[in-house]
Design a protein around this motif. Structure first.
Motif, PDB file in Angstrom:
ATOM      1  N   LEU A 120       1.031  -1.296   0.050  1.00 27.44           N
ATOM      2  CA  LEU A 120      -0.107  -0.048  -0.043  1.00 27.44           C
ATOM      3  C   LEU A 120       0.806   1.358  -0.054  1.00 27.44           C
ATOM      4  O   LEU A 120       0.507   2.206  -0.926  1.00 27.44           O
ATOM      5  CB  LEU A 120      -0.824  -0.089   1.128  1.00 27.44           C
ATOM      6  CG  LEU A 120      -1.888   1.263   1.332  1.00 27.44           C
ATOM      7  CD1 LEU A 120      -2.698   1.324  -0.048  1.00 27.44           C
ATOM      8  CD2 LEU A 120      -2.797   1.124   2.613  1.00 27.44           C
ATOM      9  N   GLU A 121       1.818   1.384   0.773  1.00 25.89           N
ATOM     10  CA  GLU A 121       2.779   2.609   0.827  1.00 25.89           C
ATOM     11  C   GLU A 121       3.510   2.959  -0.603  1.00 25.89           C
ATOM     12  O   GLU A 121       3.391   3.710  -0.913  1.00 25.89           O
ATOM     13  CB  GLU A 121       3.757   2.424   1.973  1.00 25.89           C
ATOM     14  CG  GLU A 121       4.603   3.774   2.069  1.00 25.89           C
ATOM     15  CD  GLU A 121       5.463   3.839   3.500  1.00 25.89           C
ATOM     16  OE1 GLU A 121       5.494   2.825   4.191  1.00 25.89           O
ATOM     17  OE2 GLU A 121       6.089   4.726   3.534  1.00 25.89           O
ATOM     18  N   SER A 122       3.897   1.989  -1.058  1.00 27.13           N
ATOM     19  CA  SER A 122       4.472   2.039  -2.393  1.00 27.13           C
ATOM     20  C   SER A 122       3.338   2.748  -3.448  1.00 27.13           C
ATOM     21  O   SER A 122       3.735   3.566  -4.221  1.00 27.13           O
ATOM     22  CB  SER A 122       5.033   0.818  -3.012  1.00 27.13           C
ATOM     23  OG  SER A 122       5.897   0.206  -2.383  1.00 27.13           O
ATOM     24  N   VAL A 123       2.184   2.043  -3.293  1.00 27.17           N
ATOM     25  CA  VAL A 123       1.298   2.777  -4.275  1.00 27.17           C
ATOM     26  C   VAL A 123       0.748   4.278  -3.815  1.00 27.17           C
ATOM     27  O   VAL A 123       0.674   5.138  -4.606  1.00 27.17           O
ATOM     28  CB  VAL A 123       0.048   1.782  -4.321  1.00 27.17           C
ATOM     29  CG1 VAL A 123      -1.288   2.527  -5.219  1.00 27.17           C
ATOM     30  CG2 VAL A 123       0.539   0.379  -5.141  1.00 27.17           C
ATOM     31  N   ALA A 124       0.792   4.259  -2.369  1.00 27.50           N
ATOM     32  CA  ALA A 124       0.317   5.617  -1.933  1.00 27.50           C
ATOM     33  C   ALA A 124       1.185   6.767  -2.285  1.00 27.50           C
ATOM     34  O   ALA A 124       0.760   7.943  -2.872  1.00 27.50           O
ATOM     35  CB  ALA A 124       0.118   5.596  -0.538  1.00 27.50           C
ATOM     36  N   VAL A 125       2.600   6.429  -2.122  1.00 32.16           N
ATOM     37  CA  VAL A 125       3.602   7.643  -2.549  1.00 32.16           C
ATOM     38  C   VAL A 125       3.514   7.828  -4.024  1.00 32.16           C
ATOM     39  O   VAL A 125       3.529   8.971  -4.400  1.00 32.16           O
ATOM     40  CB  VAL A 125       5.135   6.998  -2.244  1.00 32.16           C
ATOM     41  CG1 VAL A 125       6.023   8.064  -2.961  1.00 32.16           C
ATOM     42  CG2 VAL A 125       5.011   6.590  -0.761  1.00 32.16           C
ATOM     43  N   HIS A 126       3.388   6.934  -5.053  1.00 31.43           N
ATOM     44  CA  HIS A 126       3.168   7.111  -6.295  1.00 31.43           C
ATOM     45  C   HIS A 126       1.867   7.884  -6.665  1.00 31.43           C
ATOM     46  O   HIS A 126       1.938   8.872  -7.509  1.00 31.43           O
ATOM     47  CB  HIS A 126       3.203   5.731  -7.074  1.00 31.43           C
ATOM     48  CG  HIS A 126       2.993   5.650  -8.590  1.00 31.43           C
ATOM     49  ND1 HIS A 126       3.858   5.828  -9.478  1.00 31.43           N
ATOM     50  CD2 HIS A 126       1.793   5.905  -9.399  1.00 31.43           C
ATOM     51  CE1 HIS A 126       3.533   5.923 -10.653  1.00 31.43           C
ATOM     52  NE2 HIS A 126       2.176   5.898 -10.747  1.00 31.43           N
ATOM     53  N   GLU A 127       0.473   7.531  -5.982  1.00 29.81           N
ATOM     54  CA  GLU A 127      -0.378   8.250  -6.106  1.00 29.81           C
ATOM     55  C   GLU A 127      -0.461   9.665  -5.787  1.00 29.81           C
ATOM     56  O   GLU A 127      -0.943  10.612  -6.346  1.00 29.81           O
ATOM     57  CB  GLU A 127      -1.554   7.513  -5.811  1.00 29.81           C
ATOM     58  CG  GLU A 127      -1.932   6.275  -6.426  1.00 29.81           C
ATOM     59  CD  GLU A 127      -1.906   6.014  -7.854  1.00 29.81           C
ATOM     60  OE1 GLU A 127      -2.383   7.255  -8.701  1.00 29.81           O
ATOM     61  OE2 GLU A 127      -1.872   5.228  -8.758  1.00 29.81           O
ATOM     62  N   ILE A 128       0.171   9.933  -4.700  1.00 27.36           N
ATOM     63  CA  ILE A 128       0.244  11.577  -4.121  1.00 27.36           C
ATOM     64  C   ILE A 128       1.434  12.091  -5.188  1.00 27.36           C
ATOM     65  O   ILE A 128       0.982  13.309  -5.311  1.00 27.36           O
ATOM     66  CB  ILE A 128       1.050  11.211  -2.912  1.00 27.36           C
ATOM     67  CG1 ILE A 128       0.052  10.632  -1.670  1.00 27.36           C
ATOM     68  CG2 ILE A 128       1.364  12.676  -2.375  1.00 27.36           C
ATOM     69  CD1 ILE A 128       0.644  10.378  -0.342  1.00 27.36           C
ATOM     70  N   GLY A 129       2.312  11.337  -5.870  1.00 27.20           N
ATOM     71  CA  GLY A 129       2.909  12.049  -6.866  1.00 27.20           C
ATOM     72  C   GLY A 129       1.837  12.598  -8.062  1.00 27.20           C
ATOM     73  O   GLY A 129       2.207  13.766  -8.346  1.00 27.20           O
ATOM     74  N   HIS A 130       1.107  12.141  -8.313  1.00 30.80           N
ATOM     75  CA  HIS A 130       0.108  12.279  -9.507  1.00 30.80           C
ATOM     76  C   HIS A 130      -0.810  13.509  -8.866  1.00 30.80           C
ATOM     77  O   HIS A 130      -1.078  14.409  -9.371  1.00 30.80           O
ATOM     78  CB  HIS A 130      -0.890  11.153 -10.021  1.00 30.80           C
ATOM     79  CG  HIS A 130       0.014  10.097 -10.575  1.00 30.80           C
ATOM     80  ND1 HIS A 130       0.678  10.597 -11.696  1.00 30.80           N
ATOM     81  CD2 HIS A 130      -0.245   8.772 -10.629  1.00 30.80           C
ATOM     82  CE1 HIS A 130       1.076   9.280 -12.407  1.00 30.80           C
ATOM     83  NE2 HIS A 130       0.492   8.263 -11.605  1.00 30.80           N
ATOM     84  N   LEU A 131      -1.262  13.478  -7.767  1.00 29.43           N
ATOM     85  CA  LEU A 131      -2.275  14.339  -7.024  1.00 29.43           C
ATOM     86  C   LEU A 131      -1.645  15.682  -7.099  1.00 29.43           C
ATOM     87  O   LEU A 131      -2.186  16.815  -6.978  1.00 29.43           O
ATOM     88  CB  LEU A 131      -2.414  14.040  -5.375  1.00 29.43           C
ATOM     89  CG  LEU A 131      -3.448  13.013  -5.261  1.00 29.43           C
ATOM     90  CD1 LEU A 131      -3.512  12.892  -3.537  1.00 29.43           C
ATOM     91  CD2 LEU A 131      -4.882  13.414  -5.611  1.00 29.43           C
ATOM     92  N   LEU A 132      -0.059  15.589  -6.956  1.00 29.05           N
ATOM     93  CA  LEU A 132       0.660  16.747  -6.839  1.00 29.05           C
ATOM     94  C   LEU A 132       0.937  17.557  -8.033  1.00 29.05           C
ATOM     95  O   LEU A 132       1.489  18.493  -8.084  1.00 29.05           O
ATOM     96  CB  LEU A 132       1.878  16.646  -5.837  1.00 29.05           C
ATOM     97  CG  LEU A 132       1.640  16.252  -4.338  1.00 29.05           C
ATOM     98  CD1 LEU A 132       2.863  15.981  -3.530  1.00 29.05           C
ATOM     99  CD2 LEU A 132       0.724  17.249  -3.851  1.00 29.05           C
ATOM    100  N   GLY A 133       0.602  16.746  -9.219  1.00 27.19           N
ATOM    101  CA  GLY A 133       0.946  17.108 -10.346  1.00 27.19           C
ATOM    102  C   GLY A 133       2.279  16.490 -11.329  1.00 27.19           C
ATOM    103  O   GLY A 133       2.234  16.931 -12.419  1.00 27.19           O
ATOM    104  N   LEU A 134       2.711  15.433 -10.686  1.00 30.18           N
ATOM    105  CA  LEU A 134       3.803  14.630 -11.405  1.00 30.18           C
ATOM    106  C   LEU A 134       2.953  13.637 -12.432  1.00 30.18           C
ATOM    107  O   LEU A 134       2.403  13.077 -11.911  1.00 30.18           O
ATOM    108  CB  LEU A 134       4.617  13.915 -10.546  1.00 30.18           C
ATOM    109  CG  LEU A 134       5.587  14.558  -9.700  1.00 30.18           C
ATOM    110  CD1 LEU A 134       6.467  13.836  -8.902  1.00 30.18           C
ATOM    111  CD2 LEU A 134       6.572  15.550 -10.873  1.00 30.18           C
ATOM    112  N   GLY A 135       3.515  13.489 -13.563  1.00 30.81           N
ATOM    113  CA  GLY A 135       3.044  12.416 -14.352  1.00 30.81           C
ATOM    114  C   GLY A 135       4.153  11.403 -14.219  1.00 30.81           C
ATOM    115  O   GLY A 135       4.890  11.222 -13.157  1.00 30.81           O
TER     116      GLY A 135
END
Ligand code: TQI
Ligand code: ZN
Ligand code: ZN
Length: 169
Positions: A120-135
């Motif tokens: 879960l943490e691996s996916v959470a860190v990735h998805e937060i990157g998207h939330l903040l604007g990273l592709g």
């Protein structure tokens, strides 16, 4: 190399102290919530952003929930593996996870007896990157690289992720 969403959307200067909340109907455990606390911290330590949990789901900037199948946003989840989660670009703030996955919340995903276990943490860190604007990134070490195998864990930001997010904040 890191990328941004088309048009480089980001949270505006007036919204750098962001709140997050969990879908009340999910009744998530403190263990699950603390995974997100840790994941947000990884991004706040390298930016001027702060993330604070709030009880008010309605008012929160970032809304986190687990859903199964069609959940009303036109991007239905697909059961075990395939799509694990999705997050929308700034300033949507929606972070959705596929409730059909075998999420590993605490403990070592790499030794899980469940072949489809997802950290879960691996996916959470990735998805937060998207939330903040990273592709997505083309660099394999990056959190924003678009592939992760099941039973693997990748939670540390790579220098590529840090350079990318620091262009935005
Ligand atoms: N979800 C995709 C993702 O988050 C959704 C997606 C596809 C997407 N294309 C996109 C989101 C373009 C934003 C922009 O990438 S996923 C990973 C990874 C997924 C994949 O379920 O496939 C992670 C979720 F990168 F590891 F493969 C989390 Cl960590
Ligand atoms: Zn969704
Ligand atoms: Zn992604």
């Amino acid at each position: 190399h890191y990328s941004f969403f088309p048009g480089t959307p980001r949270w505006p200067d007036s919204r750098r102290d962001l709140t997050y909340a969990f879908e009340p109907e999910n009744n998530l455990t403190d263990d699950v919530k603390s995974v997100f606390t840790r994941a947000f911290e990884r991004w706040s330590t390298v930016t001027t952003l702060t993330f604070t949990q709030t009880a008010s789901f309605y008012d929160a900037d970032i809304k986190i929930g687990f859903f199964v199948g069609d959940h009303g946003d036109g991007e239905p989840f697909d059961g075990v593996l395939g799509t694990l989660a999705h997050a929308f670009s700034p300033t949507s703030g929606r972070l959705h996870l596929d409730g059909a996955e075998t999420w590993v919340v605490s403990g070592d995903v790499t030794t899980s007896s469940e072949t489809s276990a997802v950290d879960l943490e691996s996916v959470a860190v990735h998805e937060i990157g998207h939330l903040l604007g990273l592709g997505h990134s083309s660099e394999e070490e990056a959190i924003m690289y678009p592939t992760i195998s099941s039973r693997s864990r990748k939670v540390e930001l790579a220098s590529d992720d840090v350079t990318g997010i620091q262009q935005l904040y």
